[in-house]
Motif scaffolding. Structure first.
Motif, short mmCIF file in Angstrom:
data_model
loop_
_atom_site.label_atom_id
_atom_site.label_comp_id
_atom_site.label_asym_id
_atom_site.label_seq_id
_atom_site.Cartn_x
_atom_site.Cartn_y
_atom_site.Cartn_z
N UNK A 179 0.72 -1.16 0.03
CA UNK A 179 0.01 0.19 -0.01
C UNK A 179 0.89 1.36 0.05
N UNK A 180 2.16 1.06 -0.07
CA UNK A 180 2.96 2.32 0.43
C UNK A 180 3.75 2.46 -0.98
N UNK A 236 8.17 1.21 4.63
CA UNK A 236 7.24 1.03 5.80
C UNK A 236 8.23 0.45 6.95
N UNK A 280 7.30 -1.01 10.76
CA UNK A 280 6.16 -1.31 11.52
C UNK A 280 6.47 -0.95 13.07
N UNK A 304 9.84 -2.67 3.45
CA UNK A 304 9.72 -2.66 4.79
C UNK A 304 11.04 -3.03 5.41
N UNK A 305 11.05 -2.37 6.68
CA UNK A 305 12.09 -2.65 7.57
C UNK A 305 12.06 -3.78 8.17
N UNK A 349 0.64 -10.70 12.12
CA UNK A 349 2.11 -10.52 12.66
C UNK A 349 2.54 -11.33 13.77
N UNK A 409 7.87 -10.53 5.24
CA UNK A 409 6.78 -9.56 4.86
C UNK A 409 5.69 -9.34 5.53
N UNK A 432 5.48 -10.33 8.68
CA UNK A 432 5.57 -9.84 10.27
C UNK A 432 5.63 -8.36 10.11
N UNK A 433 6.49 -7.74 9.26
CA UNK A 433 7.08 -6.30 9.40
C UNK A 433 6.50 -5.48 8.21
N UNK A 434 5.91 -6.37 7.16
CA UNK A 434 5.69 -5.56 6.01
C UNK A 434 4.24 -4.62 6.09
N UNK A 435 4.01 -3.71 5.04
CA UNK A 435 2.84 -2.66 5.25
C UNK A 435 1.67 -3.60 5.42
N UNK A 436 0.78 -3.02 6.15
CA UNK A 436 -0.61 -3.97 6.46
C UNK A 436 -1.46 -4.08 5.17
N UNK A 437 -2.46 -4.83 5.31
CA UNK A 437 -3.47 -5.10 4.33
C UNK A 437 -2.92 -6.49 3.58
#
Lengths: 323, 747
Positions: free
Chosen positions: A3-4, A225, A227, A274-275, B686, B716, B718-723
């Motif tokens: 989404x980012x 992103x 978290x 993502x990190x 997550x 991804x 666990x730490x990735x963007x939501x959705x």
């Protein structure tokens, strides 16, 4: 689907950074990890402090980066008689137009190598504060934007401290990372010996990335992103340095933000949007170490840096990873 | 430092783990708590061990605050400890000649010694055994609610303690006990607050919940065993009740003396609880009669010696039942259950005569049907339960025997004490007669009328006060009070009324007991407290009955209160609420279900459960048969287009549900099963991904291409963007398969 940041943009960014890495690798032998750290710094839009002995390739590293990016490179040799105007530029009276005209200094470039930065007086060192922070220079009350992207490569010798002026904490805090080049491996050094000796001006590298792409990389990295639990982990690390008795003072808010930006850039370099906690743990020492000083007096600068690194490693081991 | 990966702490999660030293520290704390908790049970026992208990508590607190203290105990103390303890026990036994108290005291001594030494595994187990002995002894004897709380705390503490002992023992380092003067490594640097933080960080709430469930299971199984085992009286069997500590309570008195300045203490402890199966039968203000004081002697009322002696003699040794012999109450099935606290009196409260009385165990008691008084041969040492059916609650109490005597048809001694007797000095009698003359006028008024006038006169001339004062002077103290304007409490008013009535020639007697009670809405029972102790009178109506007269201002009544008064009294009844009432409700539950749980109740419960199950089965059978009949009727009915439509719609609905179930059922089930796991911002995806990441890393997976792809996907998630919830389940399924494959390979 993210989404980012779109997957395609991430793939493009990774490919662009890989091109730069490969291009720099043509001149910098056996230092892939150092090149990665330089690229992280570039993508995060930060400045780099390279601390090592003379003749290990610091200037070549900076020049290789500038050449790979098709950017303007400038080198300033810091000495004790260097004046701030020698760095930023000066307004001189032009008879032909009968007014003062601003003559740009060497800081007006995309990649600036501030060689042996600690040899200049604090006044001259301070001339870099504004430009490192805001990418602009103010002379006679008039701001002048420097190049974009803008990156300072500063070098200093950690051993030879005779006649130097240590950088103030505020200046150190403006460097995203401090790295060490170190000696190359024997096989790599043999290959270096085989090449024809020439100055860094003789380095022939074709640009593999244009300036607009660099700016896009920096914009993408900021969108990577992070978290919440990873952010909390960063905060715990920062807090741990603040409560650690060995340190004179802890990491600043800017330091925490620097770690986050660097981790985002590393994720981009790895092709992720993502990190992960690994990004953080890899970067804690290069991002934090130069911002910290021991609370007790230390006779030797190298010893102090080693002690700071040891304490940081202890903090890292003590704090559980966010899982 | 040895790191422990106990299931209690880690559960496969990469969370903080407690070191063996930290486990030792927790074990030390739990062991100390266990010892102190066990020692406190001694407070219930009459074994003269208060000093020992205080010492154990102090030592426990000291070693908890300063765990290094045991290292300062000199070596000779350890060498001499056991010979000295054995010698102390022998001397104690010889001096007291009582085995059990001596055993309890030596137990306390051993517990104290165990607290001042660093313990090995066998010493830890010894603490559990010693503690269990004390708790069981005290619990069996007292059967109090506090014991229930204590045994629960003890069980939880002991379970945790034994678990830690086993865990620490598993490292094979626990046997290395510190030498005298040496501080073990785990006691070097204890910071309890930090340790609590570490325990919280290392604890997995699922394991904690599992522990709580197991503990609940232990409690449930114990309760089931309690309900199922045959009843028997352990206290009587073991002859241990003499050890129970007697607690005297203030409020109720069996004699009344007026010679001194008296004050009443408001003791709010519960005196007894009344559980009535039909609360409508409960009077607005019940009067609980316990003692009759007939004889006025040297400024005080007392029970005649003959009656006291009679009430002490037990005619019902070892019996559980008695008949009240009250005619006309056979059809009254109202059941009144009394739970009488120890330390109040040996006389038991009753509202009047009754049809039948039943105790929860066989004991020695005496019931005087003529006076409606019930007494035990000795004051009960523990809570006593008894049930009365068909009890009188009226303010008018018929007495045929006294009526016969009053008419001269019976010798007065057979009807009871002389209720007209008034042993006063002539001067006192003269002053009293003068007062009576103002009340009865020309004479010839009824007992009720005299009572109204006398109580009104008392209320005009005296006020109610918890602390009474007597005017100085010579003569009878009660006559002095009557002729003064000084305040008094219920005993003064009742005594004064009695003197006035007897001087006027009316037979009258003082009754002491309790008045009223607070209604506890949580337990639906009446709680009577010691502060409700009261004294009132009963006056002979001249024909056939005694009439209750309460001359105390504010409670004034002659006979049954009028409808307005009864309503006002009912409205004025205090309703207990708040935490105190909840606790009282819990006590009543304890009395009903545990203390008073005899074989009859057990059978009643079993038959009730059987009845309920039968009813449920009958209902179920009826429902199934009804549904089958409906189905059969539906099938036999003529077929039409509408019915085919219903069938088609049903089939479509069933197919739709099956499709939804196949498509999303697993996802819904997963969401439901992970709902409530609120870590990581409340995102169970997550959390689950983190769990699988740890598993594949712990197994060294993720090095080949397939593993790397799985790891990347999990990272991804666990730490990735939501959705990305829709993609989570297949990744977890892959992870599950990979872990199983890895497990088989490893196995």
């Amino acid at each position: 689907m993210s989404d980012f940041v779109s997957g395609a943009a991430i793939a493009e960014a990774k490919a662009a950074l890989s091109r730069v890495r490969a291009n720099m690798g043509l001149n910098i032998k056996g230092k892939d990890d150092v090149i990665d750290q330089v690229l992280i710094c570039l993508a995060a839009g930060g400045h780099l402090l390279i601390e090592d002995l003379p003749g290990v390739g610091k200037t070549t590293l900076a020049y290789s980066l500038a050449r790979s990016m098709d950017c303007v490179f400038s080198r300033i040799q810091f000495t004790s008689d260097l004046l701030p105007s020698d760095v930023t530029g000066v307004a001189i009276y032009d008879e032909s137009v009968r007014e003062f005209v601003f003559k740009r200094g060497p800081v007006f470039a995309n990649v600036v190598l501030a060689d042996e930065i600690n040899r200049a007086t604090p006044k001259t060192q301070s001339a870099l504060l504004e430009v490192m922070d805001r990418a602009r220079v103010t002379v006679d009350g008039e701001p002048h934007a420097v190049g974009s992207p803008f990156m300072v490569f500063a070098t200093q010798n950690p051993v030879d401290y005779e006649g130097t002026f240590p950088l103030p904490e505020s200046q150190m805090d403006r460097f995203l990372m401090r790295i060490h080049m170190g000696y190359p491996l024997p096989a790599d050094e043999l290959e270096i010996l085989r090449t024809i000796r020439g100055g860094y001006d003789s380095i022939q590298l074709n640009p593999v990335i244009v300036r607009s792409e660099v700016l896009q990389l920096q914009s993408l990295a900021a969108q990577v992103f992070v978290e919440d639990s990873v952010l909390e982990y960063v905060l715990k690390l920062v807090s741990a340095t603040r409560t650690e008795a060995e340190f004179k003072s802890g990491i600043s808010v800017r330091g925490g933000l620097a770690l986050k930006s660097a981790a985002q850039a590393r994720a981009l370099l790895m092709g992720r949007d993502f990190v992960v906690p690994d990004d953080i743990t890899h970067l804690v020492i290069p991002v934090f170490a130069h911002r910290l000083a021991l609370g007790r007096p230390s006779s030797d600068a190298v010893e102090e840096r080693r002690a700071v690194t040891t304490v940081l490693k202890r903090i890292l081991a003590a704090l559980p990873l966010p899982v | 430092m040895v790191r422990a990966a106990w299931p209690l702490i880690s559960m496969g999660k990469k969370r903080q783990q407690l070191s063996v030293d930290e486990l030792q520290q927790i074990k030390w704390a739990l062991g100390t708590c266990l010892a102190v908790l066990s020692a406190w049970t001694g407070f219930y026992l009459d074994v003269n061990a208060e000093l020992w208990i205080a010492a154990v508590t102090l030592v426990g607190a000291a070693v908890l605050v300063r765990p290094k203290l045991p290292s300062r105990v000199p070596g000779w103390v350890h060498r001499l400890a056991f010979p000295v303890i054995v010698a102390a026990f022998v001397v104690d036994l010889y001096a007291s000649r009582d085995t059990l108290p001596a055993l309890v005291r030596v137990e306390l001594l051993l517990l104290g010694y165990r607290l001042i030494s660093y313990r090995r595994r066998r010493d830890d187990l010894q603490i559990v055994v010693l503690g269990l002995f004390l708790v069981v002894i005290a619990g069996v004897l007292t059967v109090s609610l506090f014991f229930a709380v204590q045994i629960l705390a003890f069980t939880a503490c002991a379970l945790g303690f034994l678990l830690l002992t086993t865990l620490v023992d598993a490292t094979r380092t626990s046997e290395a006990v510190a030498a005298p003067g040496e501080v073990p490594a785990w006691a070097q640097d204890i910071h309890w607050r930090r340790l609590v933080g570490r325990v919280r960080a290392a604890s997995d709430w699922r394991v904690v919940a599992l522990g709580a469930v197991l503990f609940g299971g232990v409690v449930v199984v114990s309760a089931a065993l309690f309900l199922a085992i045959p009843r028997f009286e352990v206290g009587n069997s073991l002859f241990l009740d003499r050890l129970i500590k007697k607690q005297s309570r203030t409020g109720f008195s069996e004699t009344i003396r007026f010679g001194d300045v008296t004050s009443i203490q408001a003791d709010e402890r519960v005196a007894f609880t009344v559980d009535v199966n039909d609360s409508k039968r409960l009077p607005g203000v019940p009067y609980w009669r316990m003692v009759l004081l007939d004889e006025y002697h040297e400024g005080g009322f007392r029970m005649p010696a003959e009656l006291r002696s009679e009430m002490t003699r037990s005619r019902s040794e070892g019996r559980t039942r008695a008949s009240g012999g009250v005619s006309g109450r056979k059809g009254d099935v109202t059941s009144w259950r009394f739970y009488f606290e120890p330390g109040v009196s040996r006389f038991l409260p009753l509202a009047g005569g009754f049809n039948e009385l039943r105790f929860n165990r066989a004991l020695a008691f005496q019931y005087n049907g003529k006076l409606r008084l019930l007494a035990l041969s000795a004051e009960p040492a523990e809570l006593l339960g008894y049930e009365v059916t068909g009890m009188e609650t009226s303010a008018v109490m018929p007495d045929n025997l006294f009526a016969e005597s009053d008419r001269g048809r019976l010798r007065p001694s057979r009807a009871g004490p002389d209720y007209r007797k008034l042993a006063l000095a002539p001067e006192d009698r003269r002053r009293l007669d003068a007062l009576v003359a103002t009340l009865s006028g020309q004479g010839g008024i009824s007992a009720e009328e005299f009572s109204r006038r006398a109580t009104a006169w008392l209320a005009r001339n005296h006020t109610y006060a918890m602390e009474s004062t007597l005017p100085p002077g010579l003569g009878d103290p009660l006559v002095r009070w009557l002729t003064s304007k000084g305040p008094g409490h219920c005993e003064f008013f009742a005594g004064g009324f009695t003197l006035l009535a007897r001087a006027a020639g009316y037979p009258v007697r003082i009754v002491t007991g309790f008045k009223g009670g607070n209604w506890n809405a949580f337990s639906d029972s009446l709680i009577v407290r010691n502060s409700m102790a009261h004294a009132w009178c009963e006056i002979w109506n001249g024909s056939d009955a005694w009439i209750r007269v309460d001359p105390t201002p504010g409670a004034f009544s002659v006979g049954e209160p009028g409808p307005e008064m009864a309503a006002a009294q009912l409205m004025g009844r205090r309703l207990d609420s708040g935490w105190g009432a909840r606790f009282d409700g819990l006590r009543v539950f304890w009395y009903r279900r545990v203390v008073n749980f005899d074989q009859g109740t057990q059978l009643e419960l079993a038959s009730g459960a059987r009845r309920e199950i039968r009813e449920a089965l009958r209902w179920l059978r009826g429902e199934v048969q009804g549904a089958l009949k409906q189905g059969e009727a539906w099938l036999r009915a003529p077929w039409s287009g509408a019915r085919w439509g219903v069938i088609g719609l049903g089939a479509v609905l069933a197919a739709g549900l099956a499709w939804v179930g196949a498509r999303h059922g697993r996802g819904v089930w997963w969401w439901l099963s992970t709902w409530g796991r609120q870590r990581h911002g409340g995102d169970p995806v997550r959390r689950e991904a983190g769990r699988w990441l740890l598993q594949i890393e712990a197994r060294g997976m993720g090095r080949d291409a397939e593993g790397e792809a799985l790891r990347s996907d999990l990272l991804r998630l666990r730490y990735g963007p939501p959705g990305r919830a829709a993609r989570a389940l297949p990744v977890f399924a892959r992870a599950r398969k990979a872990v199983r494959r890895g497990g088989r390979r490893t196995g």
